[in-house]
Motif scaffolding. Structure first.
Motif, short mmCIF file in Angstrom:
data_model
loop_
_atom_site.label_atom_id
_atom_site.label_comp_id
_atom_site.label_asym_id
_atom_site.label_seq_id
_atom_site.Cartn_x
_atom_site.Cartn_y
_atom_site.Cartn_z
N ARG A 19 0.82 -1.22 0.00
CA ARG A 19 0.00 0.00 0.00
C ARG A 19 0.86 1.27 0.00
NH1 ARG A 19 -5.44 -0.69 0.92
NH2 ARG A 19 -6.15 -2.67 1.82
N ASP A 20 1.93 1.27 0.78
CA ASP A 20 2.69 2.51 0.97
C ASP A 20 3.79 2.71 -0.06
OD1 ASP A 20 1.09 2.85 3.19
OD2 ASP A 20 2.61 2.14 4.62
N ILE A 21 4.44 1.63 -0.47
CA ILE A 21 5.60 1.74 -1.37
C ILE A 21 5.27 1.37 -2.81
CG2 ILE A 21 7.98 0.98 -1.77
CD1 ILE A 21 7.57 2.60 0.82
N VAL A 22 4.52 0.28 -2.99
CA VAL A 22 4.28 -0.22 -4.35
C VAL A 22 3.18 0.56 -5.07
CG1 VAL A 22 3.57 -2.22 -5.71
CG2 VAL A 22 5.09 -2.53 -3.74
N ALA A 23 2.07 0.81 -4.39
CA ALA A 23 0.93 1.45 -5.05
C ALA A 23 1.29 2.76 -5.75
CB ALA A 23 -0.20 1.66 -4.04
N PRO A 24 2.15 3.61 -5.18
CA PRO A 24 2.51 4.85 -5.91
C PRO A 24 3.19 4.60 -7.25
CG PRO A 24 3.02 5.08 -3.57
CD PRO A 24 2.65 3.65 -3.79
N TYR A 25 3.70 3.41 -7.48
CA TYR A 25 4.35 3.09 -8.76
C TYR A 25 3.34 2.70 -9.84
CZ TYR A 25 9.21 2.99 -7.05
OH TYR A 25 10.45 3.32 -6.55
N GLU A 26 2.07 2.61 -9.51
CA GLU A 26 1.09 2.13 -10.48
C GLU A 26 0.96 3.03 -11.70
OE1 GLU A 26 -1.64 -0.27 -7.19
OE2 GLU A 26 -2.22 1.74 -7.85
N LYS A 77 -2.34 -10.41 0.28
CA LYS A 77 -1.82 -9.08 0.59
C LYS A 77 -0.92 -8.55 -0.53
CE LYS A 77 -3.75 -9.27 4.67
NZ LYS A 77 -4.99 -8.49 4.93
N THR A 78 -0.14 -9.43 -1.15
CA THR A 78 0.70 -8.97 -2.25
C THR A 78 -0.15 -8.50 -3.41
OG1 THR A 78 0.94 -11.10 -3.42
CG2 THR A 78 2.48 -10.65 -1.62
N GLY A 79 -1.36 -9.08 -3.57
CA GLY A 79 -2.22 -8.73 -4.69
C GLY A 79 -2.96 -7.42 -4.55
N LEU A 80 -2.78 -6.70 -3.46
CA LEU A 80 -3.49 -5.43 -3.28
C LEU A 80 -3.11 -4.38 -4.32
CD1 LEU A 80 -3.41 -5.30 0.62
CD2 LEU A 80 -5.46 -5.49 -0.81
N SER A 81 -2.04 -4.62 -5.04
CA SER A 81 -1.69 -3.82 -6.22
C SER A 81 -1.31 -4.79 -7.33
CB SER A 81 -0.50 -2.89 -5.92
OG SER A 81 0.04 -2.36 -7.13
N PRO A 82 -1.64 -4.46 -8.59
CA PRO A 82 -1.18 -5.33 -9.69
C PRO A 82 0.33 -5.48 -9.72
CG PRO A 82 -2.90 -3.84 -10.46
CD PRO A 82 -2.53 -3.40 -9.07
N LEU A 83 1.05 -4.51 -9.16
CA LEU A 83 2.50 -4.58 -9.10
C LEU A 83 3.01 -5.33 -7.87
CD1 LEU A 83 3.44 -0.92 -10.15
CD2 LEU A 83 3.74 -2.99 -11.53
N GLY A 84 2.13 -5.58 -6.90
CA GLY A 84 2.56 -6.19 -5.65
C GLY A 84 3.19 -7.56 -5.79
N PRO A 85 2.56 -8.49 -6.53
CA PRO A 85 3.19 -9.82 -6.69
C PRO A 85 4.55 -9.75 -7.38
CG PRO A 85 0.87 -9.92 -7.22
CD PRO A 85 1.19 -8.47 -7.06
N LEU A 86 4.72 -8.82 -8.32
CA LEU A 86 6.02 -8.67 -8.98
C LEU A 86 7.05 -8.15 -8.01
CD1 LEU A 86 4.75 -7.07 -12.31
CD2 LEU A 86 5.57 -9.40 -12.00
N ALA A 87 6.66 -7.17 -7.22
CA ALA A 87 7.59 -6.59 -6.25
C ALA A 87 8.00 -7.62 -5.20
CB ALA A 87 6.96 -5.36 -5.58
N CYS A 88 7.04 -8.39 -4.72
CA CYS A 88 7.29 -9.34 -3.63
C CYS A 88 7.74 -10.72 -4.13
CB CYS A 88 6.05 -9.49 -2.76
SG CYS A 88 5.58 -7.97 -1.89
N ASN A 89 7.84 -10.88 -5.46
CA ASN A 89 8.30 -12.15 -6.04
C ASN A 89 7.33 -13.28 -5.75
OD1 ASN A 89 10.20 -13.51 -7.65
ND2 ASN A 89 11.30 -14.30 -5.88
N THR A 90 6.04 -12.99 -5.84
CA THR A 90 5.01 -14.02 -5.68
C THR A 90 4.14 -14.14 -6.93
OG1 THR A 90 3.39 -12.46 -4.74
CG2 THR A 90 4.88 -13.59 -3.19
N ALA A 91 4.60 -13.56 -8.04
CA ALA A 91 3.79 -13.52 -9.26
C ALA A 91 3.87 -14.82 -10.04
CB ALA A 91 4.24 -12.35 -10.14
N ALA A 92 2.86 -15.03 -10.89
CA ALA A 92 2.91 -16.11 -11.87
C ALA A 92 3.79 -15.65 -13.04
CB ALA A 92 1.51 -16.43 -12.37
#
Length: 395
Positions: A19-26, A77-92
């Motif tokens: 929410r605080d770090i990743v979302a602003p990158y959207e 929780k990582t999915g709260l932003s479309p970029l979250g799974p990429l940032a946290c390395n949990t993406a498909a």
């Protein structure tokens, strides 16, 4: 089964980070030709996740995994932003590929291929789906046309693949092919390969409705790819079994991540409905709008419970295709309804890129096809119903 204290602690850190770090990158403009974030952007986000201690949060420092119930909580929780799974390395497809390697890979293959994925130093691709116009494997993997044959101490692979997520830019590949000379008429095999490789040529990367995954969904040609025999994943002829090892939890992981995205879309739509006025009162006070948001809450909770139920069964080691199919259908269809309502509530704003709502709508529409479309899963469940009836009635 309740979520453990360790999972809640991890999840709280992940949620704050997203929410605080990743979302602003959207709104960051670093995107490729079809709108997906570039590797430069993803690598920057991974560095921030590493610094925050939330990189690959579902795999612990000693290599052990969280349980599936715990993973469900954290990946949501990582999915709260479309970029979250990429940032946290949990993406498909990386999360599913890491899971498969962890279950089937030898110590040597894990050291060579898995470790750099877990550290977030490389992306991966899973080469299974093939072009429909050539009669290749899709929802029915038994239709696989890509072949592999032994030549000395190497396997030689030839074929074409399509919709290979992340192939452009991946450094690790899992290639699936049908052996020409395995006993009982051939069987599927899986291989680990370093990428890029000149024998794997990207033919085309189409523009697709979704745009969250780096590298897109490429069509590739595999032309006399030579793979050392010791880079086979597991045993020859067991590839279809290993695919299920990967696909059952992968379906659930997709549900987890997009549940988080739809929760965030609902939050954005709720904020809009409370701030926007029409006909003398906030939109939320108009029954047609308020009821849509109420229905969102119901679908979000039902989807969460379905995910939790499926995760609990997976933790027992007994998860079959029926349970994962039910979860995939129920959750993907519920999330589609949620995303659609969020767009509708926000009207013209909902179809613009002013918020992530329109992207979530597009991504979830594609999710209804990922890892098997709804209709294939229903067909599989109907076959199970018939089989169970015959068994119960002695037929």
């Amino acid at each position: 089964m309740s979520v453990s204290d360790r999972a809640r602690a991890i999840g709280e850190r992940v949620e704050a980070f997203v929410r605080d770090i990743v979302a602003p990158y959207e709104s960051d403009p670093r995107r490729d030709h079809h709108g997906a974030p570039t590797d430069e952007l993803v690598d920057e986000l991974k560095e921030k996740a590493r610094a925050a201690g939330v990189l690959t949060p579902h795999i612990l420092g000693d290599g052990d995994h969280l349980t599936q119930v715990e993973t469900a909580y954290v990946l949501q929780k990582t999915g709260l932003s479309p970029l979250g799974p990429l940032a946290c390395n949990t993406a498909a497809p990386d999360e599913g590929n890491m899971y498969l390697l962890g279950k089937v890979g030898s110590p040597e293959l894990k050291a060579r291929f898995l470790d750099k994925l877990v550290r977030g130093e490389a992306r991966s691709a899973f080469f299974m789906t093939e072009p429909a116009e050539e009669g290749g494997a899709g929802s029915d993997p038994s239709m696989m046309k890509t072949t592999c044959r032994m030549d000395g101490n190497h396997w030689v692979v030839n074929g074409r693949k399509c919709f290979i997520t992340g192939a452009d830019g991946a450094r690790v590949g899992i290639v699936m092919a049908k052996a020409e000379d395995v006993a009982a008429g051939g069987g599927a095999c899986m291989f680990l390969v370093d990428l890029p490789d000149p024998a794997i040529r990207i033919e085309h990367v189409p523009n697709t409705i979704d745009s969250s995954m780096p590298g897109g969904h490429a069509t590739v040609v595999i032309d006399n790819l030579r793979i050392p025999a010791d880079q086979m994943l597991g045993e020859a002829g067991e590839g279809f079994k290993y695919a299920q090892v990967r696909l059952s939890p992968a379906r659930l992981s997709h549900c987890m991540r997009w549940h988080g995205a739809c929760q965030r879309a609902h939050e954005i739509a709720t904020d809009y409905a409370n701030r926007r006025h029409a006909f003398g009162k906030p939109l939320i006070d108009h029954e047609g709008v308020g009821f849509m948001l109420a229905e969102n809450l119901i679908d979000l909770k039902q989807a969460e419970l379905m995910i939790r139920w499926c995760a609990e069964i997976l933790d027992t080691g007994d998860l079959g295709t029926a349970e994962s199919s039910m979860a995939k259908v129920a959750v993907s269809e519920a999330l589609m309804r949620i995303a659609d309502r969020c767009v509708q509530v926000m009207g013209g704003t909902g179809v613009t890129d002013k918020t992530i709502v329109e992207q979530v709508f597009r991504e979830v529409r594609a999710f209804r096809i990922y890892d098997g479309p709804t209709e294939v899963h229903k067909w599989s469940l109907a076959k199970k119903i018939k089989r169970d009836w015959k068994n119960a009635h002695g037929h």
